[in-house]
Structures are given as structure tokens and as C-alpha cells.
Design a protein around this motif. Structure first.
Motif, PDB file in Angstrom:
ATOM      1  N   THR A 103     -40.308 -66.046  45.820  1.00  0.00           N
ATOM      2  CA  THR A 103     -41.129 -65.640  44.547  1.00  0.00           C
ATOM      3  C   THR A 103     -40.783 -66.257  43.314  1.00  0.00           C
ATOM      4  O   THR A 103     -41.653 -66.796  42.673  1.00  0.00           O
ATOM      5  N   MET A 104     -39.481 -66.451  43.272  1.00  0.00           N
ATOM      6  CA  MET A 104     -39.015 -67.258  41.827  1.00  0.00           C
ATOM      7  C   MET A 104     -39.555 -68.520  42.025  1.00  0.00           C
ATOM      8  O   MET A 104     -39.941 -69.431  41.075  1.00  0.00           O
ATOM      9  N   LEU A 105     -39.325 -69.265  43.164  1.00  0.00           N
ATOM     10  CA  LEU A 105     -39.786 -70.782  43.181  1.00  0.00           C
ATOM     11  C   LEU A 105     -41.272 -70.847  43.095  1.00  0.00           C
ATOM     12  O   LEU A 105     -41.920 -71.671  42.495  1.00  0.00           O
ATOM     13  N   ALA A 106     -42.162 -69.656  43.516  1.00  0.00           N
ATOM     14  CA  ALA A 106     -43.607 -69.764  43.307  1.00  0.00           C
ATOM     15  C   ALA A 106     -43.987 -69.560  41.701  1.00  0.00           C
ATOM     16  O   ALA A 106     -44.710 -70.290  41.107  1.00  0.00           O
ATOM     17  N   VAL A 107     -43.111 -68.806  41.041  1.00  0.00           N
ATOM     18  CA  VAL A 107     -43.168 -68.722  39.563  1.00  0.00           C
ATOM     19  C   VAL A 107     -42.730 -70.068  38.946  1.00  0.00           C
ATOM     20  O   VAL A 107     -43.391 -70.480  38.145  1.00  0.00           O
TER      21      VAL A 107
ATOM     22  N   MET B 191     -34.739 -71.601  33.493  1.00  0.00           N
ATOM     23  CA  MET B 191     -34.221 -70.381  33.762  1.00  0.00           C
ATOM     24  C   MET B 191     -34.630 -69.867  35.024  1.00  0.00           C
ATOM     25  O   MET B 191     -33.932 -69.285  35.867  1.00  0.00           O
ATOM     26  N   VAL B 192     -35.976 -70.029  35.379  1.00  0.00           N
ATOM     27  CA  VAL B 192     -36.476 -69.639  36.684  1.00  0.00           C
ATOM     28  C   VAL B 192     -35.690 -70.310  37.896  1.00  0.00           C
ATOM     29  O   VAL B 192     -35.285 -69.609  38.869  1.00  0.00           O
ATOM     30  N   SER B 193     -35.514 -71.478  37.588  1.00  0.00           N
ATOM     31  CA  SER B 193     -34.801 -72.368  38.772  1.00  0.00           C
ATOM     32  C   SER B 193     -33.334 -71.777  39.011  1.00  0.00           C
ATOM     33  O   SER B 193     -32.862 -71.588  40.021  1.00  0.00           O
TER      34      SER B 193
END
Length: 123
Positions: A98-102, A83-85
Motif C-alpha cells: 500500500t505504501m509503495l502504491a501511494v 517520507m512514504v519511501s
């Protein structure tokens, strides 16, 4: 006949009375505050114990073994990773970073759970 319309940005310019000064609005806000207090403020403690019993909507069966629990966590983390990807692909700049860090944090959790799952399986 009372006006039952709500103040919207279009109509609020017509009304010069702030919402908290209107009689009906005061009653509405007091009722809303009571409702929020009822659900969000902790209940007073009686004899050191909280009289409220937490809701048991979601529980984990105490009979479930560790390997099954770890496998479930691994699947949940894999789903969160996907989902984050997908979200990161829709973003740009610092939000994407930020999303890639999560996503990396989720992947690290996934690796740890997989190692624990291997350790449980090896026992």
C-alpha cells in the motif's frame, strides 16, 4: 471528599455505574458534546451565507507566480515521496505494498508537476 480519579481499566471493574449514568459524568459529556458541536457542526446559514469566516492561518500570496507555485509543489511532492519511501521500508506485506502504491501516485503527481513546470518555463 469527592474521588477525583479517572476510571481506568484497572479501576473501572470496581465501579459498576456506567459513565453516562453518573451525575458528574453526564454533565461532563453534555459539555463535551456542546464543545464538539460548536467547533464541528456548521453554523446555521443566515440569508444563504455562512456567518463564519474561515481562518486565514495558511494562505498563499496571490502575487506568487505559477512557476514558483509549481516549483513549491514539486518540492512538497519530493518530500512526501521520501517520507512514504522511508515508511515503506519499515513495513511488510500488504502494508508495504500500500505504501509503495501511494509512493507511485506521488511520483506520478511529481512527473505531472515537472511537465507543467517545463511548460511554464518554455513559455
Amino acid at each position: 471528599m469527592p474521588d477525583d480519579t479517572l476510571d481506568t481499566p484497572e479501576t473501572s471493574a470496581v465501579h459498576s455505574t456506567p459513565p453516562y449514568l453518573c451525575g458528574d459524568s453526564k454533565r461532563f459529556h453534555k459539555a463535551a458534546d456542546r464543545a464538539l458541536d460548536h467547533y464541528l457542526k456548521p453554523a446555521p446559514r443566515v440569508d444563504g451565507h455562512n456567518p463564519r469566516k474561515p481562518a486565514m492561518i495558511f494562505i498563499v500570496d496571490p502575487e506568487v507566480d505559477n512557476e514558483t507555485l509549481l516549483a513549491q509543489v514539486c518540492e512538497l511532492l519530493a518530500s512526501a515521496n521520501a517520507m512514504v519511501s522511508d515508511l515503506a521500508g519499515l513495513m511488510e506485506g500488504t502494508q508495504r505494498n500500500t505504501m509503495l502504491a501511494v509512493q507511485q501516485v506521488i511520483m506520478l503527481g511529481e512527473l505531472a508537476v515537472n511537465r507543467a513546470l517545463d511548460n511554464v518555463g518554455a513559455s
